[in-house]
Design a protein around this motif. Structure first.
Motif, PDB file in Angstrom:
ATOM      1  N   VAL A  53     -10.626   8.158  -5.079  1.00 47.52           N
ATOM      2  CA  VAL A  53      -9.477   7.452  -5.536  1.00 47.52           C
ATOM      3  C   VAL A  53      -8.256   8.337  -5.638  1.00 47.52           C
ATOM      4  CG1 VAL A  53     -10.770   5.553  -6.722  1.00 47.52           C
ATOM      5  CG2 VAL A  53     -10.090   7.699  -8.036  1.00 47.52           C
ATOM      6  N   ARG A  54      -8.395   9.520  -5.049  1.00 47.82           N
ATOM      7  CA  ARG A  54      -7.134  10.525  -5.250  1.00 47.82           C
ATOM      8  C   ARG A  54      -6.404  10.151  -4.104  1.00 47.82           C
ATOM      9  NH1 ARG A  54      -9.673  15.883  -5.585  1.00 47.82           N
ATOM     10  NH2 ARG A  54     -10.551  14.895  -7.413  1.00 47.82           N
ATOM     11  N   THR A  55      -4.996   9.914  -4.606  1.00 49.09           N
ATOM     12  CA  THR A  55      -4.004   9.673  -3.198  1.00 49.09           C
ATOM     13  C   THR A  55      -2.730   9.920  -3.766  1.00 49.09           C
ATOM     14  OG1 THR A  55      -2.975   7.905  -1.989  1.00 49.09           O
ATOM     15  CG2 THR A  55      -4.026   7.212  -4.367  1.00 49.09           C
ATOM     16  N   THR A  56      -2.021  10.146  -2.788  1.00 50.31           N
ATOM     17  CA  THR A  56      -0.452  10.704  -3.414  1.00 50.31           C
ATOM     18  C   THR A  56       0.343   9.547  -3.276  1.00 50.31           C
ATOM     19  OG1 THR A  56      -0.023  11.208  -0.940  1.00 50.31           O
ATOM     20  CG2 THR A  56      -0.818  12.815  -2.652  1.00 50.31           C
ATOM     21  N   GLN A  57      -0.005   8.324  -2.606  1.00 52.38           N
ATOM     22  CA  GLN A  57       0.638   7.036  -2.588  1.00 52.38           C
ATOM     23  C   GLN A  57      -0.185   5.842  -2.972  1.00 52.38           C
ATOM     24  OE1 GLN A  57       2.742   6.605   1.349  1.00 52.38           O
ATOM     25  NE2 GLN A  57       1.662   8.256   1.986  1.00 52.38           N
ATOM     26  N   LEU A  58      -0.332   5.902  -4.343  1.00 51.53           N
ATOM     27  CA  LEU A  58      -1.003   4.880  -5.016  1.00 51.53           C
ATOM     28  C   LEU A  58      -0.319   3.467  -4.879  1.00 51.53           C
ATOM     29  CD1 LEU A  58      -3.458   4.114  -7.030  1.00 51.53           C
ATOM     30  CD2 LEU A  58      -1.763   4.707  -9.062  1.00 51.53           C
ATOM     31  N   ARG A  59       0.886   3.306  -5.009  1.00 50.68           N
ATOM     32  CA  ARG A  59       1.510   2.227  -4.975  1.00 50.68           C
ATOM     33  C   ARG A  59       1.270   1.516  -3.370  1.00 50.68           C
ATOM     34  NH1 ARG A  59       7.996   0.869  -6.058  1.00 50.68           N
ATOM     35  NH2 ARG A  59       8.004  -1.499  -5.617  1.00 50.68           N
ATOM     36  N   MET A  60       1.408   2.372  -2.415  1.00 52.83           N
ATOM     37  CA  MET A  60       1.517   1.703  -1.119  1.00 52.83           C
ATOM     38  C   MET A  60      -0.251   1.344  -0.978  1.00 52.83           C
ATOM     39  SD  MET A  60       2.716   0.783   1.679  1.00 52.83           S
ATOM     40  CE  MET A  60       4.319   1.400   1.262  1.00 52.83           C
ATOM     41  N   GLN A  61      -1.137   2.111  -1.148  1.00 52.06           N
ATOM     42  CA  GLN A  61      -2.515   1.858  -1.380  1.00 52.06           C
ATOM     43  C   GLN A  61      -2.973   0.492  -1.817  1.00 52.06           C
ATOM     44  OE1 GLN A  61      -4.876   3.303   0.550  1.00 52.06           O
ATOM     45  NE2 GLN A  61      -4.531   5.639   0.607  1.00 52.06           N
ATOM     46  N   ILE A  62      -2.451   0.228  -3.305  1.00 57.53           N
ATOM     47  CA  ILE A  62      -2.616  -1.137  -3.692  1.00 57.53           C
ATOM     48  C   ILE A  62      -1.891  -2.186  -2.916  1.00 57.53           C
ATOM     49  CG2 ILE A  62      -2.060  -2.302  -5.818  1.00 57.53           C
ATOM     50  CD1 ILE A  62      -2.344   0.118  -7.440  1.00 57.53           C
ATOM     51  N   ILE A  63      -0.630  -1.951  -2.787  1.00 56.76           N
ATOM     52  CA  ILE A  63       0.026  -3.099  -1.834  1.00 56.76           C
ATOM     53  C   ILE A  63      -0.823  -3.469  -0.503  1.00 56.76           C
ATOM     54  CG2 ILE A  63       2.029  -3.517  -0.659  1.00 56.76           C
ATOM     55  CD1 ILE A  63       3.624  -2.121  -2.333  1.00 56.76           C
ATOM     56  N   ARG A  64      -1.435  -2.345   0.081  1.00 57.33           N
ATOM     57  CA  ARG A  64      -2.130  -2.485   1.331  1.00 57.33           C
ATOM     58  C   ARG A  64      -3.321  -3.243   1.095  1.00 57.33           C
ATOM     59  NH1 ARG A  64      -6.037   0.576   3.489  1.00 57.33           N
ATOM     60  NH2 ARG A  64      -6.265   0.628   5.647  1.00 57.33           N
ATOM     61  N   GLY A  65      -4.174  -3.108   0.016  1.00 58.97           N
ATOM     62  CA  GLY A  65      -5.278  -3.429  -0.583  1.00 58.97           C
ATOM     63  C   GLY A  65      -4.795  -5.197  -0.535  1.00 58.97           C
ATOM     64  N   VAL A  66      -3.801  -5.337  -1.329  1.00 58.77           N
ATOM     65  CA  VAL A  66      -3.703  -6.993  -1.736  1.00 58.77           C
ATOM     66  C   VAL A  66      -3.326  -7.475  -0.111  1.00 58.77           C
ATOM     67  CG1 VAL A  66      -1.776  -8.388  -2.640  1.00 58.77           C
ATOM     68  CG2 VAL A  66      -2.728  -6.369  -3.899  1.00 58.77           C
ATOM     69  N   LEU A  67      -2.552  -6.892   0.729  1.00 55.74           N
ATOM     70  CA  LEU A  67      -2.452  -7.619   1.839  1.00 55.74           C
ATOM     71  C   LEU A  67      -3.734  -7.930   2.770  1.00 55.74           C
ATOM     72  CD1 LEU A  67       0.744  -5.531   3.022  1.00 55.74           C
ATOM     73  CD2 LEU A  67       0.803  -7.960   2.436  1.00 55.74           C
ATOM     74  N   LEU A  68      -4.735  -6.792   2.690  1.00 57.74           N
ATOM     75  CA  LEU A  68      -6.018  -7.245   3.368  1.00 57.74           C
ATOM     76  C   LEU A  68      -6.703  -7.982   2.716  1.00 57.74           C
ATOM     77  CD1 LEU A  68      -7.666  -6.155   5.755  1.00 57.74           C
ATOM     78  CD2 LEU A  68      -8.625  -4.582   4.201  1.00 57.74           C
ATOM     79  N   ILE A  69      -6.712  -8.131   1.399  1.00 56.54           N
ATOM     80  CA  ILE A  69      -7.483  -9.141   0.830  1.00 56.54           C
ATOM     81  C   ILE A  69      -6.858 -10.577   0.908  1.00 56.54           C
ATOM     82  CG2 ILE A  69      -8.182 -10.022  -1.467  1.00 56.54           C
ATOM     83  CD1 ILE A  69      -9.580  -7.481  -0.444  1.00 56.54           C
ATOM     84  N   GLY A  70      -5.492 -10.879   0.873  1.00 54.65           N
ATOM     85  CA  GLY A  70      -4.875 -12.115   1.296  1.00 54.65           C
ATOM     86  C   GLY A  70      -5.196 -12.514   2.532  1.00 54.65           C
TER      87      GLY A  70
END
Length: 287
Positions: A53-70
């Motif tokens: 779960v270590r990332t330098t772009q947490l916000r983008m990872q979450i946004i990307r995850g929301v898009l894929l789940i949608g």
């Protein structure tokens, strides 16, 4: 790797279609991503630990995850009512949508070839949907919404090319479990799975994990324009499985629409690759 990935997705989609007739779709989405989280924790947890779960772009990872789940939620909902091949074909309007989004939001150049391929893709979509026919229901709109979410997901994935692919694979599953834990009880909280259903859900999670990881590995090793043509094997797999398992063989007009969608996507890929030859060497990309 691409052929193996889309084969995993095709079998997974068929299992989801069978289960969606008996269980709420949000619950299936929750289980699909939950099993992927579990599979990855067993597979990578011991060696990676908190690095998963270590990332330098947490916000983008979450946004990307929301898009894929949608995208996943819309596509599974469409599968409940549509033939497997038709839903898959509509999902392959994603390249057309990516071009349109690139022109509108990224101010990419509007060429004659791009206009032609976008129009061809839209015509193919209408041939599959067949306005006025039984297929033209909310389900077809859900399949198109899935393609739209996935198009944005692809664009955001390019922005995470420097991230560890295992982290990039883990975050959408983690986001999916978190979101669906909040959502699915509102759509039917009863859990009544047979042992066979649980085994099928576990299979979906494993196939999804393998498929997405193969996709990421492939796009790390070659340019997207070189790999994209092979993703259209998905349409062949979906048609064969839909026919053999569910007895749904597309009619002539739907077949023609699928061919037009695939053809426009392939020609668009060829066109973009040809343009890239005039530019510096094309980098690999995570997708």
């Amino acid at each position: 790797m691409i052929a193996g990935a889309v084969a995993c997705f095709s079998v997974s989609d068929a299992i989801i279609k069978a289960l969606a007739a008996r269980h709420p779709v949000p619950l299936l989405v929750w289980a699909r991503w939950g099993f992927q989280v579990l599979a990855m924790l067993i597979w990578l947890g011991p060696s990676m630990g908190t690095a998963m779960v270590r990332t330098t772009q947490l916000r983008m990872q979450i946004i990307r995850g929301v898009l894929l789940i949608g995208s996943s939620l819309c596509f599974m909902s469409a599968l409940r009512y549509m033939p497997l091949a038709g839903a898959t074909a509509l999902n392959y309007t994603t390249p057309t949508i990516v071009i349109v989004l690139g022109i509108v939001f990224l101010h990419e150049r509007l060429t004659g070839a791009r206009i032609a391929f976008v129009i061809a893709g839209l015509i193919g979509m209408l041939m599959v949907v067949q306005p006025g026919a039984d297929l033209f229901k909310g389900a077809s709109l859900l399949a198109l919404a899935s393609a739209f979410f996935y198009a944005i997901y692809q664009i955001t994935t390019r922005m995470l090319a420097g991230e560890d692919p295992r982290v990039t694979l883990f975050y959408p599953a983690l986001v999916g479990v978190a979101l669906m834990t909040l959502v699915w009880p509102w759509f039917g909280s009863a859990i009544d799975f047979s042992w066979l259903d649980l085994a099928l859900l576990a299979t979906i999670g494993v196939l999804g994990t393998i498929g997405h990881f193969l996709f990421i590995l492939a796009f790390q090793r070659a340019p997207a324009s070189a790999l994209t043509p092979f993703t259209y094997i998905h349409l062949v797999f979906a048609t064969l499985i839909g026919w053999l398992v569910f007895g749904n063989l597309p009619d002539g007009l739907t077949f023609a629409g699928m061919a037009l969608i695939a053809g426009s996507g392939l020609m668009l890929t060829w066109h973009e690759r040809r343009r890239a030859l005039l530019a510096p060497a094309e980098p690999t990309a995570v997708d």
